[in-house]
Design a protein around this motif. Structure first.
Motif, PDB file in Angstrom:
ATOM      1  N   TYR A   1      -0.377  27.308 -41.314  1.00  0.00           N
ATOM      2  CA  TYR A   1       0.182  26.422 -42.329  1.00  0.00           C
ATOM      3  C   TYR A   1      -0.425  25.017 -42.302  1.00  0.00           C
ATOM      4  O   TYR A   1      -0.001  24.146 -43.073  1.00  0.00           O
ATOM      5  CB  TYR A   1       1.705  26.328 -42.175  1.00  0.00           C
ATOM      6  N   GLY A   2      -1.404  24.790 -41.439  1.00  0.00           N
ATOM      7  CA  GLY A   2      -2.074  23.496 -41.395  1.00  0.00           C
ATOM      8  C   GLY A   2      -1.225  22.380 -40.811  1.00  0.00           C
ATOM      9  O   GLY A   2      -1.412  21.204 -41.144  1.00  0.00           O
ATOM     10  N   VAL A   3      -0.308  22.731 -39.909  1.00  0.00           N
ATOM     11  CA  VAL A   3       0.546  21.735 -39.262  1.00  0.00           C
ATOM     12  C   VAL A   3      -0.117  21.296 -37.952  1.00  0.00           C
ATOM     13  O   VAL A   3      -0.449  22.142 -37.113  1.00  0.00           O
ATOM     14  CB  VAL A   3       1.950  22.302 -38.969  1.00  0.00           C
ATOM     15  N   PRO A   4      -0.336  20.003 -37.736  1.00  0.00           N
ATOM     16  CA  PRO A   4      -0.960  19.535 -36.487  1.00  0.00           C
ATOM     17  C   PRO A   4      -0.153  19.976 -35.269  1.00  0.00           C
ATOM     18  O   PRO A   4       1.075  19.857 -35.260  1.00  0.00           O
ATOM     19  CB  PRO A   4      -0.957  18.012 -36.630  1.00  0.00           C
ATOM     20  N   PHE A   5      -0.872  20.452 -34.255  1.00  0.00           N
ATOM     21  CA  PHE A   5      -0.228  20.997 -33.051  1.00  0.00           C
ATOM     22  C   PHE A   5      -0.757  20.240 -31.846  1.00  0.00           C
ATOM     23  O   PHE A   5      -1.947  20.330 -31.510  1.00  0.00           O
ATOM     24  CB  PHE A   5      -0.549  22.492 -32.930  1.00  0.00           C
ATOM     25  N   TYR A   6       0.115  19.471 -31.196  1.00  0.00           N
ATOM     26  CA  TYR A   6      -0.289  18.631 -30.066  1.00  0.00           C
ATOM     27  C   TYR A   6       0.406  19.062 -28.776  1.00  0.00           C
ATOM     28  O   TYR A   6       1.599  19.360 -28.769  1.00  0.00           O
ATOM     29  CB  TYR A   6       0.040  17.161 -30.337  1.00  0.00           C
ATOM     30  N   VAL A   7      -0.365  19.061 -27.697  1.00  0.00           N
ATOM     31  CA  VAL A   7       0.136  19.348 -26.362  1.00  0.00           C
ATOM     32  C   VAL A   7       0.302  18.030 -25.625  1.00  0.00           C
ATOM     33  O   VAL A   7      -0.614  17.192 -25.626  1.00  0.00           O
ATOM     34  CB  VAL A   7      -0.844  20.258 -25.586  1.00  0.00           C
ATOM     35  N   CYS A   8       1.452  17.823 -25.024  1.00  0.00           N
ATOM     36  CA  CYS A   8       1.720  16.598 -24.262  1.00  0.00           C
ATOM     37  C   CYS A   8       1.597  16.918 -22.777  1.00  0.00           C
ATOM     38  O   CYS A   8       2.443  17.636 -22.228  1.00  0.00           O
ATOM     39  CB  CYS A   8       3.102  16.070 -24.599  1.00  0.00           C
ATOM     40  N   ALA A   9       0.557  16.397 -22.145  1.00  0.00           N
ATOM     41  CA  ALA A   9       0.209  16.850 -20.799  1.00  0.00           C
ATOM     42  C   ALA A   9      -0.166  15.688 -19.889  1.00  0.00           C
ATOM     43  O   ALA A   9      -1.198  15.034 -20.105  1.00  0.00           O
ATOM     44  CB  ALA A   9      -0.975  17.824 -20.868  1.00  0.00           C
ATOM     45  N   PRO A  10       0.626  15.411 -18.865  1.00  0.00           N
ATOM     46  CA  PRO A  10       0.172  14.455 -17.850  1.00  0.00           C
ATOM     47  C   PRO A  10      -1.154  14.927 -17.258  1.00  0.00           C
ATOM     48  O   PRO A  10      -1.403  16.137 -17.157  1.00  0.00           O
ATOM     49  CB  PRO A  10       1.290  14.510 -16.797  1.00  0.00           C
ATOM     50  N   SER A  11      -2.001  14.007 -16.873  1.00  0.00           N
ATOM     51  CA  SER A  11      -3.314  14.405 -16.341  1.00  0.00           C
ATOM     52  C   SER A  11      -3.169  15.272 -15.088  1.00  0.00           C
ATOM     53  O   SER A  11      -4.048  16.092 -14.795  1.00  0.00           O
ATOM     54  CB  SER A  11      -4.170  13.172 -16.033  1.00  0.00           C
ATOM     55  N   SER A  12      -2.049  15.141 -14.373  1.00  0.00           N
ATOM     56  CA  SER A  12      -1.823  15.977 -13.192  1.00  0.00           C
ATOM     57  C   SER A  12      -1.634  17.445 -13.564  1.00  0.00           C
ATOM     58  O   SER A  12      -1.722  18.328 -12.701  1.00  0.00           O
ATOM     59  CB  SER A  12      -0.604  15.483 -12.414  1.00  0.00           C
ATOM     60  N   THR A  13      -1.347  17.720 -14.843  1.00  0.00           N
ATOM     61  CA  THR A  13      -1.158  19.089 -15.320  1.00  0.00           C
ATOM     62  C   THR A  13      -2.488  19.753 -15.670  1.00  0.00           C
ATOM     63  O   THR A  13      -2.552  20.965 -15.846  1.00  0.00           O
ATOM     64  CB  THR A  13      -0.235  19.082 -16.561  1.00  0.00           C
ATOM     65  N   ILE A  14      -3.532  18.962 -15.782  1.00  0.00           N
ATOM     66  CA  ILE A  14      -4.845  19.479 -16.176  1.00  0.00           C
ATOM     67  C   ILE A  14      -5.594  19.948 -14.939  1.00  0.00           C
ATOM     68  O   ILE A  14      -5.903  19.163 -14.039  1.00  0.00           O
ATOM     69  CB  ILE A  14      -5.641  18.402 -16.935  1.00  0.00           C
ATOM     70  N   ASP A  15      -5.872  21.245 -14.884  1.00  0.00           N
ATOM     71  CA  ASP A  15      -6.504  21.868 -13.719  1.00  0.00           C
ATOM     72  C   ASP A  15      -7.977  22.112 -14.031  1.00  0.00           C
ATOM     73  O   ASP A  15      -8.352  23.125 -14.615  1.00  0.00           O
ATOM     74  CB  ASP A  15      -5.795  23.179 -13.378  1.00  0.00           C
TER      75      ASP A  15
END
Length: 370
Positions: A275-289
């Motif tokens: 549907y063209g709805v923006p999808f954002y992930v909210c992620a502290p940098s500590s969550t990025i592996d």
């Protein structure tokens, strides 16, 4: 109903010997705090989701390291290191998908290994307590920064925007503010009218109902116009034009931008893309592996069948003996993600390059350099 920002999800008790957690399994009907200090009780609290949300689990892990290390009665540093290592590995086994737990435990362990050669054990325990406190305070600032970047996106969309979220990534999932719900809290601080300017649609989030029990609780308590919808209603809401943006949290992000979040998130991302709805992930940098090339390498926790067949029901709602699929998380492909909001800024494709420019590095594993 008390504003969730006034609740302490996890903190160190005044006696410095226990962890105090808000028992989230009882919300929204009962607000009760638990004081825990035994390894088995801490493990159970994390596994049973009494404390939940990747950042809050990380803070709990940090305090668990200190509290349990403080209980070790020895003047032999080799024995102290051995028992700390065993304790850390045990606590880390409680939730394998959320990287924040191992991140916090490794950070605490590295402090212990670095300081042990020039500190006596009593002073070392004090140092560990200060490090755990620092992790909690950093989490509050990280969440606020994520909220600020997310609010900038809401400003561009304009007041009156509809926001969809899945599971709970609010202040209950962190030390304060949250990740996916933080932009709404920041909007309120900027004077947005909670009834006219913000409209939040909370997916129910089967089978544990974190959206209905926790996100809806938080948003309604903050005075925001809030709606609960069953997970299979997301397409209806988006097609009707009620949703202008999707914010979700996450438990682990791979280097390419694939991420694991509460089961059902990937379906929301697919619908949003359609549907063209923006999808954002909210992620502290500590969550990025950054040690994982893609989401294919993320271990997905499988939970008990009873959560699907019996939990929340007066009577069993599925036939006895039927097979049950109950993964706690699913992995959403990076191609479905508009952007990943971190405390350092918003990352866009190609995500690995964006993460590297932000200075995000692989999680440092504990190493005894002696």
């Amino acid at each position: 109903m008390e504003n969730a920002l006034n609740l302490d999800t996890v903190k160190l008790a005044e006696n410095k010997k226990e962890i105090v957690i808000l028992d989230q399994t009882l919300l929204p009907n009962e607000c009760k705090y638990l004081s825990i200090s035994k390894a088995g009780d801490i493990w159970e609290a994390i596994y049973s989701l009494r404390v939940r949300g990747a950042p809050a689990i990380g803070v709990t892990g940090a305090y668990a390291y200190y509290v349990l290390a403080d209980q070790i009665e020895t003047e032999d540093k080799d024995k102290f290191v051995k028992e700390c290592t065993e304790m850390m590995e045990y606590i880390n086994s409680s939730r394998p998908t959320a990287v924040n737990l191992s991140w916090a435990l490794n950070r605490m362990h590295n402090v212990m290994l670095t300081e042990k050669d020039h500190m006596n054990i009593p002073d070392l325990k004090v140092r560990l307590m200060k490090e755990a406190d620092a992790i909690r305070e950093e989490d509050i600032q990280i969440s606020r920064n994520i909220g600020t970047y997310g609010f900038e996106l809401l400003e561009k969309l304009g007041k009156g925007v509809g926001i969809m979220t899945h599971c709970n990534a609010g202040t209950l999932a962190t030390a304060k503010y949250g990740t996916a719900l933080a932009p709404m809290y920041i909007a309120l601080e900027h004077g947005w009218d909670p009834k006219k300017d913000l409209h939040v649609y909370c997916d129910e989030t089967r089978p544990l109902l974190q959206g209905a029990r926790l996100s809806a609780y938080e948003m309604q308590a903050a005075g925001i116009d809030t709606y609960v919808q069953c997970d299979n209603m997301a397409s209806y809401t988006m097609k009707g034009g009620k949703v202008g943006i999707v914010f979700v949290g996450c438990d682990r992000v791979a280097a390419n931008g694939d991420f694991a979040n509460k089961i059902g998130t990937s379906g929301v991302a697919i619908i949003a893309k359609h549907y063209g709805v923006p999808f954002y992930v909210c992620a502290p940098s500590s969550t990025i592996d950054m040690t994982l090339e893609s989401g294919d390498e993320i271990h997905i926790e499988q939970r008990k069948a009873e959560e699907v067949t019996e939990m929340w029901y007066k009577e069993r709602m599925a036939p006895e003996g039927v097979g049950v699929v109950n993964p706690a998380f699913d992995v959403t492909d990076h191609s479905l993600v508009t952007g990943i909001i971190t405390e350092k800024g918003i990352a866009y494709e190609p995500f690995k390059e964006s993460f590297e420019k932000m200075g995000i590095k692989p999680v440092e594993k504990y190493v005894d350099k002696k």
